[in-house]
Motif scaffolding. Structure first.
Motif, PDB file in Angstrom:
ATOM      1  N   GLN A  11      17.858 -15.187  45.520  1.00 53.90           N
ATOM      2  CA  GLN A  11      18.090 -16.520  45.217  1.00 53.90           C
ATOM      3  C   GLN A  11      17.557 -16.975  43.836  1.00 53.90           C
ATOM      4  O   GLN A  11      18.265 -17.567  43.100  1.00 53.90           O
ATOM      5  N   ILE A  12      16.190 -16.622  43.648  1.00 52.44           N
ATOM      6  CA  ILE A  12      15.872 -16.846  42.346  1.00 52.44           C
ATOM      7  C   ILE A  12      16.306 -16.109  41.107  1.00 52.44           C
ATOM      8  O   ILE A  12      16.376 -16.749  40.041  1.00 52.44           O
ATOM      9  N   SER A  13      16.828 -15.009  41.498  1.00 52.99           N
ATOM     10  CA  SER A  13      17.487 -14.135  40.328  1.00 52.99           C
ATOM     11  C   SER A  13      18.888 -14.932  40.070  1.00 52.99           C
ATOM     12  O   SER A  13      19.247 -14.978  38.716  1.00 52.99           O
ATOM     13  N   LYS A  14      19.610 -15.588  40.771  1.00 51.89           N
ATOM     14  CA  LYS A  14      20.574 -16.586  40.652  1.00 51.89           C
ATOM     15  C   LYS A  14      20.320 -17.449  39.446  1.00 51.89           C
ATOM     16  O   LYS A  14      21.031 -17.983  38.635  1.00 51.89           O
ATOM     17  N   THR A  15      18.934 -18.119  39.688  1.00 48.91           N
ATOM     18  CA  THR A  15      18.642 -19.163  38.790  1.00 48.91           C
ATOM     19  C   THR A  15      18.485 -18.516  37.243  1.00 48.91           C
ATOM     20  O   THR A  15      18.798 -19.281  36.173  1.00 48.91           O
ATOM     21  N   PHE A  16      18.198 -17.450  37.102  1.00 49.11           N
ATOM     22  CA  PHE A  16      18.116 -16.941  35.800  1.00 49.11           C
ATOM     23  C   PHE A  16      19.063 -15.908  35.270  1.00 49.11           C
ATOM     24  O   PHE A  16      18.921 -15.303  34.265  1.00 49.11           O
ATOM     25  N   SER A  17      20.203 -15.922  36.054  1.00 46.14           N
ATOM     26  CA  SER A  17      21.353 -15.237  35.765  1.00 46.14           C
ATOM     27  C   SER A  17      22.188 -15.553  34.434  1.00 46.14           C
ATOM     28  O   SER A  17      22.835 -14.692  33.846  1.00 46.14           O
ATOM     29  N   TYR A  18      21.789 -16.734  33.941  1.00 41.77           N
ATOM     30  CA  TYR A  18      22.261 -17.114  32.711  1.00 41.77           C
ATOM     31  C   TYR A  18      21.761 -16.310  31.461  1.00 41.77           C
ATOM     32  O   TYR A  18      22.570 -16.305  30.405  1.00 41.77           O
ATOM     33  N   PHE A  19      20.894 -15.406  31.702  1.00 43.35           N
ATOM     34  CA  PHE A  19      20.328 -14.811  30.481  1.00 43.35           C
ATOM     35  C   PHE A  19      20.000 -13.314  31.271  1.00 43.35           C
ATOM     36  O   PHE A  19      19.777 -12.224  30.240  1.00 43.35           O
ATOM     37  N   MET A  20      20.118 -13.111  32.212  1.00 44.15           N
ATOM     38  CA  MET A  20      19.946 -11.671  32.818  1.00 44.15           C
ATOM     39  C   MET A  20      20.645 -11.363  33.918  1.00 44.15           C
ATOM     40  O   MET A  20      20.769 -12.119  34.937  1.00 44.15           O
ATOM     41  N   ASN A  21      21.142 -10.204  34.154  1.00 38.92           N
ATOM     42  CA  ASN A  21      21.912  -9.721  35.246  1.00 38.92           C
ATOM     43  C   ASN A  21      20.962  -9.734  36.389  1.00 38.92           C
ATOM     44  O   ASN A  21      19.810  -9.321  36.214  1.00 38.92           O
ATOM     45  N   PRO A  22      21.363 -10.419  37.753  1.00 42.77           N
ATOM     46  CA  PRO A  22      20.432 -10.427  38.674  1.00 42.77           C
ATOM     47  C   PRO A  22      19.827  -9.292  39.278  1.00 42.77           C
ATOM     48  O   PRO A  22      18.624  -9.226  39.760  1.00 42.77           O
ATOM     49  N   LYS A  23      20.425  -8.109  39.222  1.00 47.08           N
ATOM     50  CA  LYS A  23      19.936  -6.985  39.692  1.00 47.08           C
ATOM     51  C   LYS A  23      18.770  -6.336  38.622  1.00 47.08           C
ATOM     52  O   LYS A  23      17.627  -5.992  39.024  1.00 47.08           O
ATOM     53  N   GLU A  24      19.088  -6.669  37.531  1.00 48.10           N
ATOM     54  CA  GLU A  24      17.942  -6.219  36.502  1.00 48.10           C
ATOM     55  C   GLU A  24      16.736  -7.055  36.623  1.00 48.10           C
ATOM     56  O   GLU A  24      15.796  -6.680  36.586  1.00 48.10           O
TER      57      GLU A  24
END
Length: 68
Positions: A11-24
């Motif tokens: 869920q938190i990776s979705k917040t930062f997905s605008y600048f980084m791939n969620p898996k990365e």
């Protein structure tokens, strides 16, 4: 706890997905956490974790995050 961590990071990776791939992003968080756990210096965990994040996440991207 494993289920909570998995869902939380997804869920938190979705917040930062605008600048980084969620898996990365998740992989980098785990790397920084590992650096923190393996640290033997007399420093606070937050300091080690944030320092490690800077290694794995582009410095420019971190500055962009601070603007938001």
């Amino acid at each position: 706890m494993d289920i909570f961590i998995k869902i939380f990071l997804e869920q938190i990776s979705k917040t930062f997905s605008y600048f980084m791939n969620p898996k990365e992003f998740i992989d980098n968080i785990y790397k920084a956490l590992n650096d923190m756990v393996e640290n033997t210096e007399y420093r606070i965990n937050e300091e080690i974790f944030m320092e490690s994040c800077k290694k794995y996440i582009n410095e420019k991207d971190i500055k962009e995050l601070k603007k938001d």
